[in-house]
Scaffold this motif. Structure first.
Motif, PDB file in Angstrom:
ATOM      1  N   GLN A   1       5.358  11.211  -5.975  1.00 26.66           N
ATOM      2  CA  GLN A   1       4.240  11.662  -5.138  1.00 26.66           C
ATOM      3  C   GLN A   1       3.531  10.478  -4.477  1.00 26.66           C
ATOM      4  O   GLN A   1       3.190  10.531  -3.298  1.00 26.66           O
ATOM      5  CB  GLN A   1       3.256  12.488  -5.963  1.00 26.66           C
ATOM      6  CG  GLN A   1       3.817  13.830  -6.376  1.00 26.66           C
ATOM      7  CD  GLN A   1       2.900  14.594  -7.311  1.00 26.66           C
ATOM      8  OE1 GLN A   1       2.075  14.018  -8.017  1.00 26.66           O
ATOM      9  NE2 GLN A   1       3.061  15.901  -7.344  1.00 26.66           N
ATOM     10  N   GLU A   2       3.305   9.416  -5.241  1.00 29.98           N
ATOM     11  CA  GLU A   2       2.651   8.222  -4.684  1.00 29.98           C
ATOM     12  C   GLU A   2       3.493   7.590  -3.584  1.00 29.98           C
ATOM     13  O   GLU A   2       2.976   7.171  -2.553  1.00 29.98           O
ATOM     14  CB  GLU A   2       2.360   7.199  -5.782  1.00 29.98           C
ATOM     15  CG  GLU A   2       1.169   7.534  -6.631  1.00 29.98           C
ATOM     16  CD  GLU A   2      -0.141   7.502  -5.845  1.00 29.98           C
ATOM     17  OE1 GLU A   2      -0.338   6.585  -5.021  1.00 29.98           O
ATOM     18  OE2 GLU A   2      -0.957   8.399  -6.055  1.00 29.98           O
ATOM     19  N   LEU A   3       4.802   7.510  -3.808  1.00 30.15           N
ATOM     20  CA  LEU A   3       5.691   6.931  -2.808  1.00 30.15           C
ATOM     21  C   LEU A   3       5.688   7.762  -1.525  1.00 30.15           C
ATOM     22  O   LEU A   3       5.762   7.227  -0.425  1.00 30.15           O
ATOM     23  CB  LEU A   3       7.112   6.805  -3.357  1.00 30.15           C
ATOM     24  CG  LEU A   3       7.289   5.779  -4.473  1.00 30.15           C
ATOM     25  CD1 LEU A   3       8.624   5.989  -5.182  1.00 30.15           C
ATOM     26  CD2 LEU A   3       7.186   4.360  -3.922  1.00 30.15           C
ATOM     27  N   ALA A   4       5.582   9.088  -1.679  1.00 28.59           N
ATOM     28  CA  ALA A   4       5.554   9.974  -0.519  1.00 28.59           C
ATOM     29  C   ALA A   4       4.232   9.885   0.233  1.00 28.59           C
ATOM     30  O   ALA A   4       4.204   9.983   1.460  1.00 28.59           O
ATOM     31  CB  ALA A   4       5.824  11.416  -0.956  1.00 28.59           C
ATOM     32  N   GLN A   5       3.122   9.677  -0.491  1.00 28.33           N
ATOM     33  CA  GLN A   5       1.799   9.687   0.122  1.00 28.33           C
ATOM     34  C   GLN A   5       1.349   8.334   0.655  1.00 28.33           C
ATOM     35  O   GLN A   5       0.600   8.274   1.625  1.00 28.33           O
ATOM     36  CB  GLN A   5       0.760  10.197  -0.878  1.00 28.33           C
ATOM     37  CG  GLN A   5       0.959  11.644  -1.254  1.00 28.33           C
ATOM     38  CD  GLN A   5       0.092  12.077  -2.426  1.00 28.33           C
ATOM     39  OE1 GLN A   5      -0.650  11.297  -3.009  1.00 28.33           O
ATOM     40  NE2 GLN A   5       0.205  13.344  -2.801  1.00 28.33           N
ATOM     41  N   ASP A   6       1.760   7.247   0.020  1.00 28.43           N
ATOM     42  CA  ASP A   6       1.313   5.907   0.393  1.00 28.43           C
ATOM     43  C   ASP A   6       2.459   5.184   1.084  1.00 28.43           C
ATOM     44  O   ASP A   6       3.418   4.764   0.433  1.00 28.43           O
ATOM     45  CB  ASP A   6       0.870   5.146  -0.860  1.00 28.43           C
ATOM     46  CG  ASP A   6       0.364   3.739  -0.579  1.00 28.43           C
ATOM     47  OD1 ASP A   6       0.564   3.228   0.548  1.00 28.43           O
ATOM     48  OD2 ASP A   6      -0.217   3.138  -1.495  1.00 28.43           O
ATOM     49  N   GLN A   7       2.355   5.030   2.403  1.00 29.01           N
ATOM     50  CA  GLN A   7       3.463   4.453   3.154  1.00 29.01           C
ATOM     51  C   GLN A   7       3.772   3.022   2.749  1.00 29.01           C
ATOM     52  O   GLN A   7       4.880   2.534   2.969  1.00 29.01           O
ATOM     53  CB  GLN A   7       3.216   4.529   4.654  1.00 29.01           C
ATOM     54  CG  GLN A   7       2.119   3.591   5.157  1.00 29.01           C
ATOM     55  CD  GLN A   7       1.954   3.689   6.660  1.00 29.01           C
ATOM     56  OE1 GLN A   7       2.196   4.735   7.256  1.00 29.01           O
ATOM     57  NE2 GLN A   7       1.546   2.586   7.274  1.00 29.01           N
ATOM     58  N   ASP A   8       2.820   2.320   2.139  1.00 26.95           N
ATOM     59  CA  ASP A   8       3.039   0.931   1.748  1.00 26.95           C
ATOM     60  C   ASP A   8       3.536   0.769   0.314  1.00 26.95           C
ATOM     61  O   ASP A   8       3.981  -0.313  -0.065  1.00 26.95           O
ATOM     62  CB  ASP A   8       1.747   0.124   1.927  1.00 26.95           C
ATOM     63  CG  ASP A   8       1.319   0.070   3.384  1.00 26.95           C
ATOM     64  OD1 ASP A   8       2.202  -0.008   4.262  1.00 26.95           O
ATOM     65  OD2 ASP A   8       0.104   0.119   3.644  1.00 26.95           O
ATOM     66  N   ALA A   9       3.470   1.823  -0.493  1.00 22.54           N
ATOM     67  CA  ALA A   9       3.920   1.741  -1.891  1.00 22.54           C
ATOM     68  C   ALA A   9       5.424   1.504  -1.925  1.00 22.54           C
ATOM     69  O   ALA A   9       6.175   1.993  -1.081  1.00 22.54           O
ATOM     70  CB  ALA A   9       3.560   3.016  -2.636  1.00 22.54           C
ATOM     71  N   MET A  10       5.850   0.739  -2.922  1.00 23.27           N
ATOM     72  CA  MET A  10       7.264   0.390  -3.052  1.00 23.27           C
ATOM     73  C   MET A  10       7.777   0.745  -4.441  1.00 23.27           C
ATOM     74  O   MET A  10       7.065   0.576  -5.423  1.00 23.27           O
ATOM     75  CB  MET A  10       7.456  -1.114  -2.822  1.00 23.27           C
ATOM     76  CG  MET A  10       7.033  -1.594  -1.456  1.00 23.27           C
ATOM     77  SD  MET A  10       6.985  -3.413  -1.332  1.00 23.27           S
ATOM     78  CE  MET A  10       8.722  -3.774  -1.199  1.00 23.27           C
ATOM     79  N   LEU A  11       9.041   1.205  -4.495  1.00 18.98           N
ATOM     80  CA  LEU A  11       9.734   1.402  -5.761  1.00 18.98           C
ATOM     81  C   LEU A  11      10.707   0.238  -5.913  1.00 18.98           C
ATOM     82  O   LEU A  11      11.581   0.036  -5.061  1.00 18.98           O
ATOM     83  CB  LEU A  11      10.501   2.719  -5.780  1.00 18.98           C
ATOM     84  CG  LEU A  11      11.267   3.011  -7.078  1.00 18.98           C
ATOM     85  CD1 LEU A  11      10.303   3.175  -8.261  1.00 18.98           C
ATOM     86  CD2 LEU A  11      12.132   4.260  -6.924  1.00 18.98           C
ATOM     87  N   VAL A  12      10.526  -0.531  -6.986  1.00 17.74           N
ATOM     88  CA  VAL A  12      11.368  -1.698  -7.238  1.00 17.74           C
ATOM     89  C   VAL A  12      12.230  -1.409  -8.460  1.00 17.74           C
ATOM     90  O   VAL A  12      11.726  -1.269  -9.566  1.00 17.74           O
ATOM     91  CB  VAL A  12      10.510  -2.966  -7.470  1.00 17.74           C
ATOM     92  CG1 VAL A  12      11.410  -4.176  -7.678  1.00 17.74           C
ATOM     93  CG2 VAL A  12       9.540  -3.188  -6.305  1.00 17.74           C
ATOM     94  N   ASP A  13      13.531  -1.297  -8.228  1.00 20.77           N
ATOM     95  CA  ASP A  13      14.487  -1.051  -9.307  1.00 20.77           C
ATOM     96  C   ASP A  13      14.925  -2.407  -9.839  1.00 20.77           C
ATOM     97  O   ASP A  13      15.522  -3.204  -9.114  1.00 20.77           O
ATOM     98  CB  ASP A  13      15.676  -0.264  -8.760  1.00 20.77           C
ATOM     99  CG  ASP A  13      16.603   0.245  -9.848  1.00 20.77           C
ATOM    100  OD1 ASP A  13      16.764  -0.450 -10.873  1.00 20.77           O
ATOM    101  OD2 ASP A  13      17.189   1.322  -9.652  1.00 20.77           O
ATOM    102  N   VAL A  14      14.612  -2.679 -11.101  1.00 23.80           N
ATOM    103  CA  VAL A  14      14.843  -4.000 -11.683  1.00 23.80           C
ATOM    104  C   VAL A  14      16.086  -4.053 -12.576  1.00 23.80           C
ATOM    105  O   VAL A  14      16.285  -5.019 -13.308  1.00 23.80           O
ATOM    106  CB  VAL A  14      13.602  -4.513 -12.456  1.00 23.80           C
ATOM    107  CG1 VAL A  14      12.391  -4.554 -11.538  1.00 23.80           C
ATOM    108  CG2 VAL A  14      13.308  -3.660 -13.682  1.00 23.80           C
TER     109      VAL A  14
END
Length: 138
Positions: A14-27
């Motif tokens: 939901q955060e990734l969809a709502q906040d255009q600047d949020a990033m998901l970092v797969d480590v």
């Protein structure tokens, strides 16, 4: 912010969809991305940022990790959601990010595959895949 808060996979989505600047970092490692799959963010107009926390096969911590965050476009204002297999490496990565000046670091609880089930398999009890969130083979 003190510590790296756990965020559920669905709340992360939901955060990734709502906040255009949020990033998901797969480590996770490149082997895991290739053989297990990666979160698919295309429906929210994003790509998962792939930065290994540990380098395969030695599994030494990636000394250039925070440099890679900068190169990926992260700023101190960016909300960074870290994900690994089950939540341990992503927590360490989030702590390193906070120490490097990225205060908005979050750990995706249960990671991509979550804990093992009674048969010793991952991906069915909790985590990104178990929650039915989009993913793809790389």
């Amino acid at each position: 912010m003190t510590g790296v808060p756990d965020v559920s996979p669905r709340a992360t989505w939901q955060e990734l969809a709502q906040d255009q600047d949020a990033m998901l970092v797969d480590v996770r490692t490149d082997a895991e991305w290739n053989f297990v799959g990666v979160p698919d963010l295309s429906s929210v107009g994003k790509q998962t940022v792939l930065i290994p926390w540990q380098l395969y096969p030695s599994m030494q911590v990636n000394g250039a990790f925070t440099e890679h965050l900068h190169r990926a476009g992260a700023t101190p204002e960016t909300k960074l959601y870290f994900i690994c297999r089950s939540g341990a490496r992503s927590l360490a990565a989030g702590q390193a990010a906070q120490a490097a000046g990225f205060p908005h670091a979050f750990n995706v609880a249960d990671g991509f595959e979550g804990p093992v089930d009674a048969e010793g398999h991952r991906g069915a009890i909790a985590g990104w895949k178990a929650d039915g969130l989009p993913w793809r083979q790389r």
